[in-house]
Design a protein around this motif. Structure first.
Motif, PDB file in Angstrom:
ATOM      1  N   LEU A   1      22.679  80.508 -13.955  1.00  0.00           N
ATOM      2  CA  LEU A   1      23.613  81.364 -14.679  1.00  0.00           C
ATOM      3  C   LEU A   1      23.700  82.757 -14.056  1.00  0.00           C
ATOM      4  N   ASN A   2      22.570  83.283 -13.624  1.00  0.00           N
ATOM      5  CA  ASN A   2      22.585  84.611 -13.008  1.00  0.00           C
ATOM      6  C   ASN A   2      23.364  84.597 -11.696  1.00  0.00           C
ATOM      7  N   GLY A   3      23.238  83.500 -10.949  1.00  0.00           N
ATOM      8  CA  GLY A   3      24.001  83.382  -9.713  1.00  0.00           C
ATOM      9  C   GLY A   3      25.502  83.335  -9.973  1.00  0.00           C
ATOM     10  N   LEU A   4      25.894  82.547 -10.967  1.00  0.00           N
ATOM     11  CA  LEU A   4      27.313  82.482 -11.321  1.00  0.00           C
ATOM     12  C   LEU A   4      27.809  83.817 -11.872  1.00  0.00           C
ATOM     13  N   ALA A   5      26.931  84.525 -12.579  1.00  0.00           N
ATOM     14  CA  ALA A   5      27.321  85.830 -13.120  1.00  0.00           C
ATOM     15  C   ALA A   5      27.622  86.814 -11.999  1.00  0.00           C
ATOM     16  N   GLY A   6      26.869  86.743 -10.919  1.00  0.00           N
ATOM     17  CA  GLY A   6      27.143  87.607  -9.778  1.00  0.00           C
ATOM     18  C   GLY A   6      28.502  87.320  -9.166  1.00  0.00           C
ATOM     19  N   GLN A   7      28.850  86.031  -9.071  1.00  0.00           N
ATOM     20  CA  GLN A   7      30.164  85.662  -8.558  1.00  0.00           C
ATOM     21  C   GLN A   7      31.269  86.115  -9.519  1.00  0.00           C
ATOM     22  N   ALA A   8      31.010  85.965 -10.826  1.00  0.00           N
ATOM     23  CA  ALA A   8      32.000  86.409 -11.814  1.00  0.00           C
ATOM     24  C   ALA A   8      32.237  87.910 -11.695  1.00  0.00           C
ATOM     25  N   ALA A   9      31.167  88.661 -11.522  1.00  0.00           N
ATOM     26  CA  ALA A   9      31.301  90.113 -11.429  1.00  0.00           C
ATOM     27  C   ALA A   9      32.164  90.523 -10.248  1.00  0.00           C
TER      28      ALA A   9
ATOM     29  N   HIS B   1      34.695  89.122  -9.328  1.00  0.00           N
ATOM     30  CA  HIS B   1      36.081  88.920  -9.752  1.00  0.00           C
ATOM     31  C   HIS B   1      36.431  89.758 -10.981  1.00  0.00           C
ATOM     32  N   GLY B   2      35.557  90.704 -11.335  1.00  0.00           N
ATOM     33  CA  GLY B   2      35.816  91.563 -12.481  1.00  0.00           C
ATOM     34  C   GLY B   2      35.618  90.875 -13.816  1.00  0.00           C
ATOM     35  N   MET B   3      34.749  89.862 -13.848  1.00  0.00           N
ATOM     36  CA  MET B   3      34.545  89.071 -15.052  1.00  0.00           C
ATOM     37  C   MET B   3      33.071  89.043 -15.447  1.00  0.00           C
ATOM     38  N   ARG B   4      32.830  88.651 -16.704  1.00  0.00           N
ATOM     39  CA  ARG B   4      31.465  88.450 -17.188  1.00  0.00           C
ATOM     40  C   ARG B   4      31.252  86.975 -17.514  1.00  0.00           C
ATOM     41  N   LEU B   5      30.077  86.483 -17.214  1.00  0.00           N
ATOM     42  CA  LEU B   5      29.729  85.093 -17.476  1.00  0.00           C
ATOM     43  C   LEU B   5      28.881  84.994 -18.732  1.00  0.00           C
ATOM     44  N   GLY B   6      29.135  83.950 -19.511  1.00  0.00           N
ATOM     45  CA  GLY B   6      28.356  83.697 -20.707  1.00  0.00           C
ATOM     46  C   GLY B   6      27.924  82.247 -20.796  1.00  0.00           C
TER      47      GLY B   6
ATOM     48  N   GLU C   1      24.003  91.407 -17.738  1.00  0.00           N
ATOM     49  CA  GLU C   1      25.444  91.219 -17.901  1.00  0.00           C
ATOM     50  C   GLU C   1      25.811  89.839 -18.434  1.00  0.00           C
ATOM     51  N   VAL C   2      24.875  88.900 -18.460  1.00  0.00           N
ATOM     52  CA  VAL C   2      25.163  87.562 -18.965  1.00  0.00           C
ATOM     53  C   VAL C   2      25.129  87.590 -20.492  1.00  0.00           C
ATOM     54  N   PHE C   3      26.213  87.143 -21.112  1.00  0.00           N
ATOM     55  CA  PHE C   3      26.293  87.178 -22.567  1.00  0.00           C
ATOM     56  C   PHE C   3      26.144  85.784 -23.152  1.00  0.00           C
ATOM     57  N   LEU C   4      26.082  85.721 -24.465  1.00  0.00           N
ATOM     58  CA  LEU C   4      25.995  84.444 -25.167  1.00  0.00           C
ATOM     59  C   LEU C   4      27.172  84.292 -26.117  1.00  0.00           C
ATOM     60  N   GLU C   5      27.695  83.083 -26.153  1.00  0.00           N
ATOM     61  CA  GLU C   5      28.640  82.676 -27.182  1.00  0.00           C
ATOM     62  C   GLU C   5      27.859  81.723 -28.090  1.00  0.00           C
ATOM     63  N   ILE C   6      27.533  82.168 -29.275  1.00  0.00           N
ATOM     64  CA  ILE C   6      26.703  81.361 -30.168  1.00  0.00           C
ATOM     65  C   ILE C   6      27.574  80.427 -30.992  1.00  0.00           C
ATOM     66  N   ASP C   7      27.347  79.149 -30.807  1.00  0.00           N
ATOM     67  CA  ASP C   7      27.965  78.153 -31.681  1.00  0.00           C
ATOM     68  C   ASP C   7      27.112  78.113 -32.937  1.00  0.00           C
ATOM     69  N   THR C   8      27.633  78.715 -33.979  1.00  0.00           N
ATOM     70  CA  THR C   8      26.830  78.940 -35.179  1.00  0.00           C
ATOM     71  C   THR C   8      26.469  77.626 -35.873  1.00  0.00           C
ATOM     72  N   TYR C   9      27.364  76.664 -35.817  1.00  0.00           N
ATOM     73  CA  TYR C   9      27.111  75.373 -36.478  1.00  0.00           C
ATOM     74  C   TYR C   9      26.001  74.614 -35.757  1.00  0.00           C
ATOM     75  N   TRP C  10      26.111  74.504 -34.439  1.00  0.00           N
ATOM     76  CA  TRP C  10      25.092  73.759 -33.708  1.00  0.00           C
ATOM     77  C   TRP C  10      23.752  74.495 -33.708  1.00  0.00           C
ATOM     78  N   ALA C  11      23.790  75.807 -33.795  1.00  0.00           N
ATOM     79  CA  ALA C  11      22.529  76.541 -33.935  1.00  0.00           C
ATOM     80  C   ALA C  11      21.846  76.166 -35.242  1.00  0.00           C
TER      81      ALA C  11
END
Length: 247
Positions: free
Chosen positions: A110-118, A120-125, A153-163
């Motif tokens: 995920l950290n590697g993909l986040a670097g690539q996203a950055a 491109h001006g994007m954030r990875l989650g 810079e890596v964020f989380l999208e929490i799926d509240t139901y599955w959590a």
């Protein structure tokens, strides 16, 4: 709401495949202001034109494609559809969330993909299901242990139901993860893995407490499956969530 209410388009995947433009128009007609695609590489220019014409925002996008396709092409498609929040919604072996070594490998990916996203001006989650919640690492949910290993810079999208299905006290989990959470999948149902979901507000989830625990996050409605008409469930979900804003 500080941001428009969004719909994860996986909710309407079958109808979307048959009539994309009509489905997006119907979602806008229900009063939703945003959508979250699950495949940004599918006709990104055409998709962007339709959502722009309807006045819809693209809150974020899932991007399984980053795990198997040329990342630069995927990021270009995401730029075209018009969002800078890119989410890996699975695709990593469940077993990786059962050990520290597995979490370290996941964080490296995920950290590697986040670097690539950055670049491109994007954030990875990352988006959870139950299998990142059920395992415990040093007494905490595996997802919490993973968060410690992720670049800031890596964020989380929490799926509240599955959590919740995975055993988490969801408001408490959100409170501990705090600013790491930029988006929520808001969904409801009986709290059982194999049972269909319901409109938000018609199941067992403590929705007001969940929303209060992450007030600044995107709210994205999703039904993985639905026993009744999915558009009725989307309409009911929006009406319920709107009622919380004025109550």
């Amino acid at each position: 709401m500080t941001r428009p209410l969004s719909v994860q388009l996986y909710t309407v995947r079958d109808r979307l495949a048959a009539d994309r433009d009509g489905v997006l128009s119907r979602i806008a007609g229900l009063g939703y202001g945003a959508v979250e695609p699950y495949d940004p590489t599918s006709d990104p220019k055409g998709f962007r034109q339709v959502v722009d014409d309807l006045g819809l925002t693209v809150s974020s996008t899932h991007a399984y494609a980053l795990l198997g396709e040329e990342p630069a092409a995927v990021f270009d498609a995401i730029a075209t559809i018009g969002t800078d929040l890119v989410i890996i919604p699975g695709g990593i072996a469940h077993e990786e969330f059962t050990s520290r070594d597995g979490l370290a490998r996941t964080a490296d990916l995920l950290n590697g993909l986040a670097g690539q996203a950055a670049a491109h001006g994007m954030r990875l989650g990352y988006h959870n299901h139950w299998w990142e919640i059920e395992p415990r690492i040093d007494g905490r949910h595996a997802l919490e242990a993973l968060a410690d290993l992720l670049a800031p810079e890596v964020f989380l999208e929490i799926d509240t139901y599955w959590a919740a299905v995975g055993g988490a006290d969801v408001p408490g989990l959100l409170g501990r993860l705090a600013d790491r959470v930029l988006a929520l999948h808001v969904k409801d149902g009986p709290g059982v893995k194999e049972e269909p979901h319901t409109a938000v507000g018609q199941g067992v989830m403590p929705v007001p407490e969940i929303l209060a625990a992450a007030p600044g996050a995107w709210r994205i409605v999703e039904l993985d499956s639905c026993a009744g008409d999915v558009f009725d469930a989307l309409a009911g979900s929006r009406a319920y969530l709107a009622s919380l804003e004025v109550s």
